[in-house]
Design a protein around this motif. Structure first.
Motif, PDB file in Angstrom:
ATOM      1  N   MET A 128     104.911  69.910   8.311  1.00  0.00           N
ATOM      2  CA  MET A 128     106.200  70.170   8.957  1.00  0.00           C
ATOM      3  C   MET A 128     107.287  69.346   8.293  1.00  0.00           C
ATOM      4  O   MET A 128     107.103  68.165   8.005  1.00  0.00           O
ATOM      5  CB  MET A 128     106.136  69.835  10.449  1.00  0.00           C
ATOM      6  N   SER A 129     108.430  69.986   8.068  1.00  0.00           N
ATOM      7  CA  SER A 129     109.613  69.298   7.551  1.00  0.00           C
ATOM      8  C   SER A 129     110.719  69.392   8.597  1.00  0.00           C
ATOM      9  O   SER A 129     110.970  70.470   9.140  1.00  0.00           O
ATOM     10  CB  SER A 129     110.074  69.922   6.236  1.00  0.00           C
ATOM     11  N   ILE A 130     111.370  68.268   8.864  1.00  0.00           N
ATOM     12  CA  ILE A 130     112.471  68.219   9.823  1.00  0.00           C
ATOM     13  C   ILE A 130     113.752  67.949   9.044  1.00  0.00           C
ATOM     14  O   ILE A 130     113.941  66.860   8.502  1.00  0.00           O
ATOM     15  CB  ILE A 130     112.232  67.126  10.878  1.00  0.00           C
ATOM     16  N   HIS A 131     114.610  68.937   8.948  1.00  0.00           N
ATOM     17  CA  HIS A 131     115.837  68.850   8.148  1.00  0.00           C
ATOM     18  C   HIS A 131     117.016  68.518   9.062  1.00  0.00           C
ATOM     19  O   HIS A 131     117.274  69.232  10.040  1.00  0.00           O
ATOM     20  CB  HIS A 131     116.103  70.172   7.434  1.00  0.00           C
ATOM     21  N   CYS A 132     117.733  67.464   8.766  1.00  0.00           N
ATOM     22  CA  CYS A 132     118.892  67.035   9.554  1.00  0.00           C
ATOM     23  C   CYS A 132     120.137  67.102   8.674  1.00  0.00           C
ATOM     24  O   CYS A 132     120.279  66.303   7.734  1.00  0.00           O
ATOM     25  CB  CYS A 132     118.699  65.618  10.079  1.00  0.00           C
ATOM     26  N   LEU A 133     121.022  68.042   8.955  1.00  0.00           N
ATOM     27  CA  LEU A 133     122.272  68.169   8.205  1.00  0.00           C
ATOM     28  C   LEU A 133     123.321  67.299   8.893  1.00  0.00           C
ATOM     29  O   LEU A 133     123.677  67.550  10.053  1.00  0.00           O
ATOM     30  CB  LEU A 133     122.726  69.631   8.164  1.00  0.00           C
ATOM     31  N   ALA A 134     123.820  66.291   8.205  1.00  0.00           N
ATOM     32  CA  ALA A 134     124.691  65.290   8.825  1.00  0.00           C
ATOM     33  C   ALA A 134     125.991  65.122   8.061  1.00  0.00           C
ATOM     34  O   ALA A 134     126.005  65.131   6.822  1.00  0.00           O
ATOM     35  CB  ALA A 134     123.964  63.942   8.896  1.00  0.00           C
ATOM     36  N   ASP A 135     127.096  64.970   8.807  1.00  0.00           N
ATOM     37  CA  ASP A 135     128.348  64.628   8.143  1.00  0.00           C
ATOM     38  C   ASP A 135     128.324  63.137   7.787  1.00  0.00           C
ATOM     39  O   ASP A 135     127.351  62.423   8.069  1.00  0.00           O
ATOM     40  CB  ASP A 135     129.561  65.011   8.997  1.00  0.00           C
TER      41      ASP A 135
END
Length: 377
Positions: A113-120
């Protein structure tokens, strides 16, 4: 009598009130005219897309019944989760860490599993120094590989905002942070090998194994969500197809040649709902156990009625109200025994999470340390 000092102030007040009333009526008439023109404009037929439209097949077939049309291909054999992070509000990050905990505890038993967090920029700078300590990273040894990747997408935010405004003709709503729109551009950040991703808001929690939901991903749909609730707080996105022609299709559904009221701004859920309305054949559903949103009055189902409607439960989404201190406070407010599992998640120490993961390791195996990576894109 008008010269009477006691009468003059009254006359002046009456004149002022008349002026104010006329001013307010003028605003209301103008607003009504603008909204009417906007509503009329939305009934026009959308133009032909500028790029070839992919044939996604029949929505009716995809719905009969939800969940029985499974995708058995093996070209995406890792589960991908997706978050959008914006700002540095402490209550928001309290939500995020509770939600992240629920995802890790319900990681697939037989798949990575990969957990992708798109953050400013601000969210990235807050996450960078604290996340490893917050989740007790050194204690997390999992049955299958789990990776957490935090992407700094600050350089792309301005361009994404312009795409939204150009394709919809609307400014983005300030009621929601720009982070809610990040998922619409995940194809611009995630590796090309990622075909699907499960998106969840930070106030949603997972309470069943994610491998079960992953079986229902559908390559012939642009995205999947609850077809009755149409809530964008939990959904499966076809990242690859969205990168091909999602925005070109969105662009055909919003009029650009008629004035739109200045205060009419748009949010991410409106974009998804508008897409569903115009292209229902491109959208399919998720099983009901993965479609539980508090704002849709799900929380009013108590006791036997709740179990009758939801004999199986995959997730809970605490949306649709002022949460004050964040999800943890919401969980404290919901005293009903049906939500005790969520209260448990909110207060379950990360040290215990590490032990729970290690207790799931097959005998004789050492497991996989959960990895954490940061990327600037």
């Amino acid at each position: 009598w008008t010269q009477c000092p006691m009468i003059n102030p009254i006359i002046a007040d009456v004149k002022s009130i008349r002026i104010i009333i006329v001013f307010i009526l003028g605003i209301l008439v103008g607003r009504l005219f603008g909204i009417t023109r906007y509503l009329d404009s939305t009934t026009t037929e959308p133009a032909v897309p500028s790029v070839p439209v992919i044939d996604f097949g029949s929505r009716t077939i995809l719905q009969q019944p939800i969940g029985t049309r499974r995708n058995n291909n093996n070209n995406n054999n890792s589960v991908h989760m997706l978050y959008g992070l914006s700002g540095q509000e402490p209550s928001f990050f309290n939500e995020f860490y509770v939600s992240l905990k629920s995802v890790i505890l319900n990681a697939p038993t037989d798949m990575p599993m990969s957990i992708h967090c798109l953050a400013d920029e601000r969210a990235y700078n807050k996450t960078l120094p604290e996340i490893a300590d917050r989740i007790r990273l050194e204690n997390l040894i999992a049955r299958q590989p789990i990776s957490i990747i935090v992407y700094n997408i600050e350089s792309k935010g301005f361009g994404w905002k312009k795409v939204i405004e150009r394709c919809t003709g609307h400014k983005t709503s300030k009621r929601h942070t720009m982070g809610t729109f990040f998922r619409l551009f995940a194809y611009d950040v995630l590796p090309p090998s990622v075909e699907h991703a499960i998106y969840l808001d930070t106030d949603a929690v997972i309470i069943s194994n994610l491998q079960e939901l992953w079986k229902y991903r559908n390559s012939s749909s642009m995205f999947q969500w609850g077809l009755d609730t149409r809530c964008a707080g939990f959904m499966m996105l076809n990242i690859r197809q969205m990168g091909i022609n999602f925005w070109s299709l969105v662009n055909t559904t919003y009029p650009k040649d008629k004035p739109i009221p200045v205060l009419h701004k748009i949010n991410d859920q409106q974009i998804f709902r508008n897409f569903d309305h115009h292209f229902p054949q491109h959208v399919s559903g998720v099983p009901p156990e993965w479609n539980n949103h508090k704002a849709n009055n799900f929380h009013q189902l108590n006791g036997g009625m709740l179990l009758k409607n939801r004999p199986k439960m995959g997730m809970l989404h605490f949306n649709g109200h002022n949460k004050g201190g964040g999800t943890i406070n919401v969980f404290e407010d919901d005293k009903r025994k049906e939500y005790s599992v969520v209260h448990y998640l909110a207060h379950h120490p990360w040290e215990w999470v590490g032990y729970m993961l290690q207790s799931q390791l097959p005998p004789g195996t050492r497991g996989y340390p959960v990895s954490l990576n940061f990327k600037v894109v």
